[in-house]
Write an enzyme that holds these catalytic residues in place. Structure first.
Site, PDB file in Angstrom:
ATOM      1  N   LYS A  29      10.138  29.235  23.156  1.00 10.83           N
ATOM      2  CA  LYS A  29      11.337  28.407  23.039  1.00 10.83           C
ATOM      3  C   LYS A  29      11.104  27.046  23.705  1.00 10.83           C
ATOM      4  O   LYS A  29      10.124  26.876  24.448  1.00 10.83           O
ATOM      5  CB  LYS A  29      12.507  29.150  23.685  1.00 10.83           C
ATOM      6  CG  LYS A  29      12.861  30.480  22.991  1.00 10.83           C
ATOM      7  CD  LYS A  29      14.008  31.169  23.719  1.00 10.83           C
ATOM      8  CE  LYS A  29      14.315  32.536  23.135  1.00 10.83           C
ATOM      9  NZ  LYS A  29      15.414  33.217  23.864  1.00 10.83           N
ATOM     10  N   TYR A  69      19.550  33.167  14.741  1.00 16.57           N
ATOM     11  CA  TYR A  69      20.368  34.000  15.631  1.00 16.57           C
ATOM     12  C   TYR A  69      21.657  34.498  14.965  1.00 16.57           C
ATOM     13  O   TYR A  69      22.612  34.840  15.655  1.00 16.57           O
ATOM     14  CB  TYR A  69      20.692  33.229  16.918  1.00 16.57           C
ATOM     15  CG  TYR A  69      19.556  33.247  17.926  1.00 16.57           C
ATOM     16  CD1 TYR A  69      18.972  34.450  18.324  1.00 16.57           C
ATOM     17  CD2 TYR A  69      19.083  32.066  18.502  1.00 16.57           C
ATOM     18  CE1 TYR A  69      17.929  34.481  19.252  1.00 16.57           C
ATOM     19  CE2 TYR A  69      18.046  32.089  19.436  1.00 16.57           C
ATOM     20  CZ  TYR A  69      17.486  33.296  19.809  1.00 16.57           C
ATOM     21  OH  TYR A  69      16.471  33.328  20.736  1.00 16.57           O
ATOM     22  N   ASN A 132      15.025  31.859  28.856  1.00 14.98           N
ATOM     23  CA  ASN A 132      14.056  32.962  29.042  1.00 14.98           C
ATOM     24  C   ASN A 132      12.766  32.781  28.251  1.00 14.98           C
ATOM     25  O   ASN A 132      12.023  33.728  28.020  1.00 14.98           O
ATOM     26  CB  ASN A 132      14.724  34.317  28.796  1.00 14.98           C
ATOM     27  CG  ASN A 132      15.225  34.479  27.369  1.00 14.98           C
ATOM     28  OD1 ASN A 132      15.014  33.597  26.534  1.00 14.98           O
ATOM     29  ND2 ASN A 132      15.870  35.582  27.084  1.00 14.98           N
ATOM     30  N   HIS A 135      10.820  34.327  22.480  1.00 12.93           N
ATOM     31  CA  HIS A 135      11.508  35.230  21.565  1.00 12.93           C
ATOM     32  C   HIS A 135      10.489  36.170  20.940  1.00 12.93           C
ATOM     33  O   HIS A 135       9.374  35.764  20.628  1.00 12.93           O
ATOM     34  CB  HIS A 135      12.202  34.444  20.443  1.00 12.93           C
ATOM     35  CG  HIS A 135      12.659  35.338  19.325  1.00 12.93           C
ATOM     36  ND1 HIS A 135      13.855  36.009  19.382  1.00 12.93           N
ATOM     37  CD2 HIS A 135      12.052  35.713  18.173  1.00 12.93           C
ATOM     38  CE1 HIS A 135      13.972  36.751  18.278  1.00 12.93           C
ATOM     39  NE2 HIS A 135      12.894  36.585  17.527  1.00 12.93           N
TER      40      HIS A 135
HETATM   41  P1  ADP Z   1      16.180  39.159  23.089  1.00 14.75           P
HETATM   42  O1  ADP Z   1      15.806  37.695  22.987  1.00 14.75           O
HETATM   43  O2  ADP Z   1      15.587  39.795  24.321  1.00 14.75           O
HETATM   44  O3  ADP Z   1      15.899  39.920  21.822  1.00 14.75           O
HETATM   45  P2  ADP Z   1      19.040  39.124  22.383  1.00 14.75           P
HETATM   46  O4  ADP Z   1      18.666  39.239  20.940  1.00 14.75           O
HETATM   47  O5  ADP Z   1      20.084  40.038  22.929  1.00 14.75           O
HETATM   48  O6  ADP Z   1      17.763  39.247  23.346  1.00 14.75           O
HETATM   49  O7  ADP Z   1      19.554  37.646  22.665  1.00 14.75           O
HETATM   50  C1  ADP Z   1      18.916  36.551  22.088  1.00 14.75           C
HETATM   51  C2  ADP Z   1      18.832  35.432  23.081  1.00 14.75           C
HETATM   52  O8  ADP Z   1      20.160  35.008  23.400  1.00 14.75           O
HETATM   53  C3  ADP Z   1      18.217  35.798  24.429  1.00 14.75           C
HETATM   54  O9  ADP Z   1      16.816  35.770  24.423  1.00 14.75           O
HETATM   55  C4  ADP Z   1      18.784  34.735  25.332  1.00 14.75           C
HETATM   56  O10 ADP Z   1      18.068  33.516  25.178  1.00 14.75           O
HETATM   57  C5  ADP Z   1      20.186  34.542  24.738  1.00 14.75           C
HETATM   58  N1  ADP Z   1      21.180  35.311  25.491  1.00 14.75           N
HETATM   59  C6  ADP Z   1      21.365  36.653  25.467  1.00 14.75           C
HETATM   60  N2  ADP Z   1      22.367  37.017  26.293  1.00 14.75           N
HETATM   61  C7  ADP Z   1      22.836  35.859  26.846  1.00 14.75           C
HETATM   62  C8  ADP Z   1      23.851  35.550  27.781  1.00 14.75           C
HETATM   63  N3  ADP Z   1      24.624  36.503  28.315  1.00 14.75           N
HETATM   64  N4  ADP Z   1      24.042  34.246  28.119  1.00 14.75           N
HETATM   65  C9  ADP Z   1      23.277  33.280  27.581  1.00 14.75           C
HETATM   66  N5  ADP Z   1      22.298  33.502  26.699  1.00 14.75           N
HETATM   67  C10 ADP Z   1      22.070  34.776  26.329  1.00 14.75           C
END
Ligand code: ADP
Length: 169
Positions: A29, A69, A132, A135
């Protein structure tokens, strides 16, 4: 067994191995790019033994981020998340290997870096869930959809390398 020449056995083995191979979509990202973590992240997948079969750097549009997303569209952080993903260059990659979808998620660590184990990418390199850095597809269907969304068929390569026989035996 039939007496096949050694070369034929090797071919069968390679074919069997090819059938086991999966592909996953991984993106660094914009925060990971800005923080200079591209090589660090690629290195972790590469050293594990996974194979990089596609890579490019792109600035996703807001609309593109919304597509990526889409499943999270009802979540309160959706808009901020899409703004963030489209805020600068991201690195789009396809990695190949046995079990790469599930194990890629292990290398990445839990969504919230506060809960990611040390030793994982997010555990070692990130602090908050909204930044984070990486992805990774969460299953075979998502992997297929995300690869198709981010990459054109001609951007995907398929090749064997000499390390494979040492990685897979
Ligand atoms: P992952 O990326 O681990 O598959 P998710 O699909 O649940 O996780 O979420 C997608 C992305 O949305 C996450 O990587 C993170 O960047 C963002 N995200 C998830 N939960 C939150 C939150 N509570 N607040 C802000 N951003 C979030």
């Amino acid at each position: 067994a039939l007496a096949l020449p050694a070369a034929a056995y090797m071919l069968q083995e390679q074919e069997a191995r090819a059938a086991e191979m999966e592909r996953t979509f991984i993106a660094i990202k914009p925060d990971g790019v800005q923080r200079g973590l591209i090589a660090e992240i690629i290195s972790r997948f590469e050293r594990k033994g996974f194979k990089l079969v596609a890579i490019k750097i792109v600035v996703p549009s807001k609309g593109f981020a919304q597509k990526h997303y889409y499943d999270l569209k009802e979540r309160p952080f959706f808009n901020g998340l899409c703004n963030f993903l489209s805020s600068g260059p991201a690195v789009a990659m396809v990695w190949e290997g046995e079990g790469v979808i599930k194990y890629g998620r292990k290398l990445i660590g839990a969504t919230d870096p506060q809960k990611s184990e040390p030793g994982t990418i997010r555990g070692d390199l990130a602090v908050v869930v909204g930044r984070n850095i990486i992805h990774g597809s969460d299953g075979p269907e998502t992997a297929k959809d995300e690869i198709n969304l981010w990459l054109k068929p001609e951007e995907l390569t398929s090749y064997s390398n000499n390390a494979e026989k040492w990685i897979y035996g």
